[in-house]
Scaffold this motif. Sequence first.
Motif, PDB file in Angstrom:
ATOM      1  N   SER A   1      -7.043  13.933 -14.367  1.00  0.00           N
ATOM      2  CA  SER A   1      -8.188  14.034 -13.470  1.00  0.00           C
ATOM      3  C   SER A   1      -7.807  14.390 -12.049  1.00  0.00           C
ATOM      4  CB  SER A   1      -8.933  12.695 -13.436  1.00  0.00           C
ATOM      5  OG  SER A   1      -8.155  11.723 -12.753  1.00  0.00           O
ATOM      6  N   GLU A   2      -6.557  14.124 -11.684  1.00  0.00           N
ATOM      7  CA  GLU A   2      -6.067  14.375 -10.333  1.00  0.00           C
ATOM      8  C   GLU A   2      -6.816  13.561  -9.279  1.00  0.00           C
ATOM      9  OE1 GLU A   2      -5.759  18.581  -9.675  1.00  0.00           O
ATOM     10  OE2 GLU A   2      -4.755  18.876 -11.569  1.00  0.00           O
ATOM     11  N   LYS A   3      -7.374  12.429  -9.701  1.00  0.00           N
ATOM     12  CA  LYS A   3      -8.021  11.522  -8.751  1.00  0.00           C
ATOM     13  C   LYS A   3      -6.947  10.733  -8.017  1.00  0.00           C
ATOM     14  CE  LYS A   3     -12.425  10.915 -10.995  1.00  0.00           C
ATOM     15  NZ  LYS A   3     -13.429  10.003 -11.470  1.00  0.00           N
ATOM     16  N   VAL A   4      -7.295  10.281  -6.822  1.00  0.00           N
ATOM     17  CA  VAL A   4      -6.382   9.469  -6.024  1.00  0.00           C
ATOM     18  C   VAL A   4      -6.428   8.038  -6.557  1.00  0.00           C
ATOM     19  CG1 VAL A   4      -5.831   8.639  -3.709  1.00  0.00           C
ATOM     20  CG2 VAL A   4      -6.845  10.908  -4.006  1.00  0.00           C
ATOM     21  N   PRO A   5      -5.275   7.486  -6.967  1.00  0.00           N
ATOM     22  CA  PRO A   5      -5.290   6.105  -7.444  1.00  0.00           C
ATOM     23  C   PRO A   5      -5.637   5.150  -6.307  1.00  0.00           C
ATOM     24  CG  PRO A   5      -3.034   6.933  -7.335  1.00  0.00           C
ATOM     25  CD  PRO A   5      -3.947   8.071  -7.007  1.00  0.00           C
ATOM     26  N   LYS A   6      -6.219   4.021  -6.664  1.00  0.00           N
ATOM     27  CA  LYS A   6      -6.644   3.051  -5.656  1.00  0.00           C
ATOM     28  C   LYS A   6      -6.112   1.670  -6.008  1.00  0.00           C
ATOM     29  CE  LYS A   6     -10.945   5.522  -4.890  1.00  0.00           C
ATOM     30  NZ  LYS A   6     -12.361   5.536  -5.115  1.00  0.00           N
ATOM     31  N   GLY A   7      -6.162   0.774  -5.037  1.00  0.00           N
ATOM     32  CA  GLY A   7      -5.870  -0.634  -5.244  1.00  0.00           C
ATOM     33  C   GLY A   7      -4.557  -0.911  -5.930  1.00  0.00           C
ATOM     34  N   PHE A   8      -4.633  -1.750  -6.969  1.00  0.00           N
ATOM     35  CA  PHE A   8      -3.447  -2.191  -7.699  1.00  0.00           C
ATOM     36  C   PHE A   8      -2.673  -1.009  -8.265  1.00  0.00           C
ATOM     37  CE2 PHE A   8      -1.474  -3.372 -11.771  1.00  0.00           C
ATOM     38  CZ  PHE A   8      -0.569  -4.328 -11.327  1.00  0.00           C
ATOM     39  N   THR A   9      -3.380  -0.036  -8.825  1.00  0.00           N
ATOM     40  CA  THR A   9      -2.725   1.122  -9.431  1.00  0.00           C
ATOM     41  C   THR A   9      -1.893   1.868  -8.394  1.00  0.00           C
ATOM     42  OG1 THR A   9      -4.540   1.323 -11.017  1.00  0.00           O
ATOM     43  CG2 THR A   9      -3.134   3.258 -10.729  1.00  0.00           C
ATOM     44  N   LEU A  10      -2.477   2.128  -7.237  1.00  0.00           N
ATOM     45  CA  LEU A  10      -1.750   2.815  -6.158  1.00  0.00           C
ATOM     46  C   LEU A  10      -0.524   2.005  -5.740  1.00  0.00           C
ATOM     47  CD1 LEU A  10      -1.629   5.088  -4.019  1.00  0.00           C
ATOM     48  CD2 LEU A  10      -3.030   3.629  -2.563  1.00  0.00           C
ATOM     49  N   THR A  11      -0.693   0.710  -5.599  1.00  0.00           N
ATOM     50  CA  THR A  11       0.398  -0.160  -5.156  1.00  0.00           C
ATOM     51  C   THR A  11       1.572  -0.157  -6.131  1.00  0.00           C
ATOM     52  OG1 THR A  11      -1.162  -1.575  -3.971  1.00  0.00           O
ATOM     53  CG2 THR A  11       0.994  -2.516  -4.458  1.00  0.00           C
ATOM     54  N   VAL A  12       1.302  -0.336  -7.423  1.00  0.00           N
ATOM     55  CA  VAL A  12       2.408  -0.403  -8.389  1.00  0.00           C
ATOM     56  C   VAL A  12       3.089   0.948  -8.560  1.00  0.00           C
ATOM     57  CG1 VAL A  12       1.552  -2.431  -9.614  1.00  0.00           C
ATOM     58  CG2 VAL A  12       0.982  -0.175 -10.476  1.00  0.00           C
ATOM     59  N   LEU A  13       2.333   2.038  -8.484  1.00  0.00           N
ATOM     60  CA  LEU A  13       2.954   3.355  -8.573  1.00  0.00           C
ATOM     61  C   LEU A  13       3.849   3.607  -7.361  1.00  0.00           C
ATOM     62  CD1 LEU A  13      -0.014   5.503  -9.923  1.00  0.00           C
ATOM     63  CD2 LEU A  13       2.103   4.941 -11.142  1.00  0.00           C
ATOM     64  N   ALA A  14       3.348   3.278  -6.183  1.00  0.00           N
ATOM     65  CA  ALA A  14       4.138   3.466  -4.962  1.00  0.00           C
ATOM     66  C   ALA A  14       5.419   2.641  -5.020  1.00  0.00           C
ATOM     67  CB  ALA A  14       3.304   3.097  -3.743  1.00  0.00           C
ATOM     68  N   GLU A  15       5.319   1.402  -5.454  1.00  0.00           N
ATOM     69  CA  GLU A  15       6.499   0.539  -5.572  1.00  0.00           C
ATOM     70  C   GLU A  15       7.519   1.143  -6.528  1.00  0.00           C
ATOM     71  OE1 GLU A  15       5.523  -3.477  -6.688  1.00  0.00           O
ATOM     72  OE2 GLU A  15       4.338  -3.789  -4.869  1.00  0.00           O
ATOM     73  N   GLU A  16       7.059   1.620  -7.664  1.00  0.00           N
ATOM     74  CA  GLU A  16       7.966   2.177  -8.667  1.00  0.00           C
ATOM     75  C   GLU A  16       8.702   3.408  -8.136  1.00  0.00           C
ATOM     76  OE1 GLU A  16      10.283   2.404 -11.782  1.00  0.00           O
ATOM     77  OE2 GLU A  16       8.856   0.758 -11.515  1.00  0.00           O
ATOM     78  N   PHE A  17       8.023   4.198  -7.311  1.00  0.00           N
ATOM     79  CA  PHE A  17       8.629   5.416  -6.791  1.00  0.00           C
ATOM     80  C   PHE A  17       9.289   5.207  -5.431  1.00  0.00           C
ATOM     81  CE2 PHE A  17       5.177   7.352  -9.534  1.00  0.00           C
ATOM     82  CZ  PHE A  17       6.047   7.694 -10.556  1.00  0.00           C
ATOM     83  N   GLY A  18       9.326   3.954  -4.959  1.00  0.00           N
ATOM     84  CA  GLY A  18       9.979   3.652  -3.691  1.00  0.00           C
ATOM     85  C   GLY A  18       9.262   4.242  -2.489  1.00  0.00           C
ATOM     86  N   MET A  19       7.941   4.238  -2.545  1.00  0.00           N
ATOM     87  CA  MET A  19       7.136   4.811  -1.481  1.00  0.00           C
ATOM     88  C   MET A  19       6.185   3.751  -0.932  1.00  0.00           C
ATOM     89  SD  MET A  19       5.965   8.270  -3.507  1.00  0.00           S
ATOM     90  CE  MET A  19       5.356   9.152  -2.089  1.00  0.00           C
ATOM     91  N   GLU A  20       5.675   4.019   0.244  1.00  0.00           N
ATOM     92  CA  GLU A  20       4.593   3.204   0.786  1.00  0.00           C
ATOM     93  C   GLU A  20       3.299   3.671   0.105  1.00  0.00           C
ATOM     94  OE1 GLU A  20       4.445   0.678   3.041  1.00  0.00           O
ATOM     95  OE2 GLU A  20       6.629   0.675   2.938  1.00  0.00           O
ATOM     96  N   PRO A  21       2.389   2.748  -0.209  1.00  0.00           N
ATOM     97  CA  PRO A  21       1.124   3.172  -0.814  1.00  0.00           C
ATOM     98  C   PRO A  21       0.398   4.232   0.011  1.00  0.00           C
ATOM     99  CG  PRO A  21       1.361   0.807  -1.016  1.00  0.00           C
ATOM    100  CD  PRO A  21       2.504   1.289  -0.144  1.00  0.00           C
TER     101      PRO A  21
END
Length: 77
Positions: free
Chosen positions: A35-55
């Motif tokens: 969908s190429e939607k911007v992840p939000k909330g918990f999803t954004l946070t865990v993805l950012a953490e996994e990739f070593g990025m700030e949300p």
Amino acid sequence: MNVLKSIREEAGYTQTELANKTGLSLRTIQRLEASEKVPKGFTLTVLAEEFGMEPSGLQARFQKVKRSRDSEITTIK
């Protein structure tokens, strides 16, 4: 190319591996890539953490691509 797919592939993960590492469902990963939607909330946070990025940095990458695509669509019209 989709932002999440690009980052995931750079990290060397399959969709299943990313789902397992983040605790997100495989379906969530698939949906975000399709969908190429911007992840939000918990999803954004865990993805950012996994990739070593700030949300906020990850969110900015998604929004930049979305603005670029929106601009292309406007130009075509």
